[in-house]
Design an enzyme around this catalytic site. Structure first.
Site, PDB file in Angstrom:
ATOM      1  N   ASP A  29      -1.833  92.444  60.277  1.00  0.00           N
ATOM      2  CA  ASP A  29      -2.158  91.323  59.239  1.00  0.00           C
ATOM      3  C   ASP A  29      -3.405  90.965  59.547  1.00  0.00           C
ATOM      4  O   ASP A  29      -4.089  90.934  60.815  1.00  0.00           O
ATOM      5  CB  ASP A  29      -1.178  90.278  59.328  1.00  0.00           C
ATOM      6  CG  ASP A  29      -1.573  89.106  58.522  1.00  0.00           C
ATOM      7  OD1 ASP A  29      -2.025  89.422  57.242  1.00  0.00           O
ATOM      8  OD2 ASP A  29      -1.577  88.082  58.753  1.00  0.00           O
ATOM      9  N   ASP A  31      -5.439  87.499  57.800  1.00  0.00           N
ATOM     10  CA  ASP A  31      -5.694  86.220  57.808  1.00  0.00           C
ATOM     11  C   ASP A  31      -4.673  85.474  58.790  1.00  0.00           C
ATOM     12  O   ASP A  31      -3.654  85.607  58.693  1.00  0.00           O
ATOM     13  CB  ASP A  31      -5.554  85.461  56.385  1.00  0.00           C
ATOM     14  CG  ASP A  31      -6.835  85.427  55.578  1.00  0.00           C
ATOM     15  OD1 ASP A  31      -7.940  85.997  56.375  1.00  0.00           O
ATOM     16  OD2 ASP A  31      -6.952  85.104  54.666  1.00  0.00           O
TER      17      ASP A  31
END
EC number: 5.4.2.8
Length: 271
Positions: A29, A31
Site C-alpha cells: 500500500d 499512504d
C-alpha cells in the site's frame, strides 16, 4: 496463513526468513505504509525500496492516482532501482502500469462511465452535507474524478497530514458516508479509502482484483505475494488483498515498513 479470525498479523509477529520462502512479489500500500499521506518516501525508504527491486518484483497498490505514485515513490528512487521489476497499480487496481521503453505505460484500465461518475459525485456532495462532513476549510479538490475512480477527500487532496489524522481516527465518519453513498450506487463499489477519503469504483475491482491481475501477468500464485499495508481491519481498503491468500503483513506506518523492508532484504540475501 497469517489471518486468524479476521485478524491480520503484525509485522513483528513473523519470522521473515521463513515467511519469504517461495515469495515472488512484495506488494505495498502507499499512504501511511510506504510514506505519510501525499508525502514523498523518506530517503531511507527509497533506498530500501530500490534494493528490493534488485532482489524481487515489487508492486505498489494504492487508492491514489498514478501521479501520486510518481511524486511519492518513483521520483525519489535512485538510479540503482530496477524499474523493470516495479508494478504500479493505482486507483485501487483499476489501472496497471509497467516500465516499457524508458517510461511507465498503462497496461490496462477499467474506467467508470460518465453517468456513473456524475452520480457518484452528486451522491458524495449530498450525503457529506447531510452528515455534517462538508468541511468549511479544505486544501485542494474535495471530490476528484480519477476516471476509473471517484474519490471524496473530506479535507481536500492536499490537506496537512496532521489534520487528516485528527479528522476521523476511528474511521466512523468515513464508514457512515460510505454506507450512505453505497445505497445510492448499488451497481458500483464504495469503500473507505485513506485517512479522510472514500472511493467509488467499478464493482469487483479492488486491491484483491489488482493482486489477482498481477499474479496472472507474472504467472505466479496469489500465495507467493507478500502484501504490506496499514488498513487491514475489515473496513480498511487493504483488507480485500490481505484475505485472498496473500502473505499479509500489517504495519502501523512507514517506520514499521522500513523495519519490515530491512528484514525482507536480509532474508532474501541469505545464501
Amino acid at each position: 496463513m497469517t489471518v486468524q479470525n479476521g485478524r491480520i498479523g503484525l509485522w513483528h509477529e513473523h519470522n521473515m526468513v521463513e515467511f519469504m520462502q517461495g515469495a515472488k512479489v512484495v506488494a505495498f500500500d502507499l499512504d501511511n505504509t510506504l510514506a505519510r499521506s501525499k508525502k514523498p518516501m523518506h530517503e531511507d525508504m527509497s533506498r530500501l525500496f530500490a534494493s528490493l527491486t534488485r532482489l524481487i518484483d515489487v508492486a505498489v497498490i494504492t487508492g491514489g492516482r498514478f501521479e501520486l505514485v510518481e511524486s511519492q515513490v518513483l521520483d525519489v528512487l535512485g538510479e540503482c532501482a530496477d524499474m523493470s521489476r516495479i508494478h504500479i497499480m493505482p486507483t485501487s487496481g483499476t489501472r496497471y502500469y509497467r516500465w516499457n521503453e524508458g517510461a511507465f505505460r498503462c497496461v490496462y484500465k477499467v474506467d467508470l462511465t460518465q453517468a456513473q461518475r456524475s452520480a457518484a459525485m452528486s451522491s458524495f456532495e449530498r450525503h457529506a452535507r447531510e452528515l455534517g462532513m462538508w468541511e468549511e476549510k479544505v486544501w485542494g479538490e474535495r471530490i476528484e474524478d480519477r476516471g476509473s475512480q471517484i474519490t471524496f477527500s473530506a479535507l481536500g487532496q492536499n490537506a496537512p497530514v496532521e489534520a487528516k489524522e485528527r479528522w476521523d481516527p476511528d474511521n466512523s465518519k468515513k464508514n457512515r458516508l460510505a454506507s450512505a453513498v453505497a445505497a445510492d450506487l448499488p451497481d458500483l463499489v464504495v469503500r473507505s479509502g485513506g485517512s479522510t477519503s472514500v472511493d467509488v469504483s467499478v464493482k469487483g475491482v479492488d486491491k484483491a482484483y489488482a493482486v489477482r491481475k498481477l499474479c496472472a501477468e507474472l504467472a505466479i500464485d496469489v500465495s507467493q505475494v507478500v502484501f504490506i499495508g496499514d488498513r487491514m481491519d475489515p473496513d480498511g481498503n487493504d483488507y480485500a488483498a490481505a484475505i485472498i491468500g496473500t502473505r499479509p503483513v500489517r504495519v502501523a506506518g512507514p517506520d514499521d515498513t522500513l523495519k519490515v523492508c530491512a528484514r525482507i532484504i536480509e532474508a532474501l540475501e541469505r545464501p
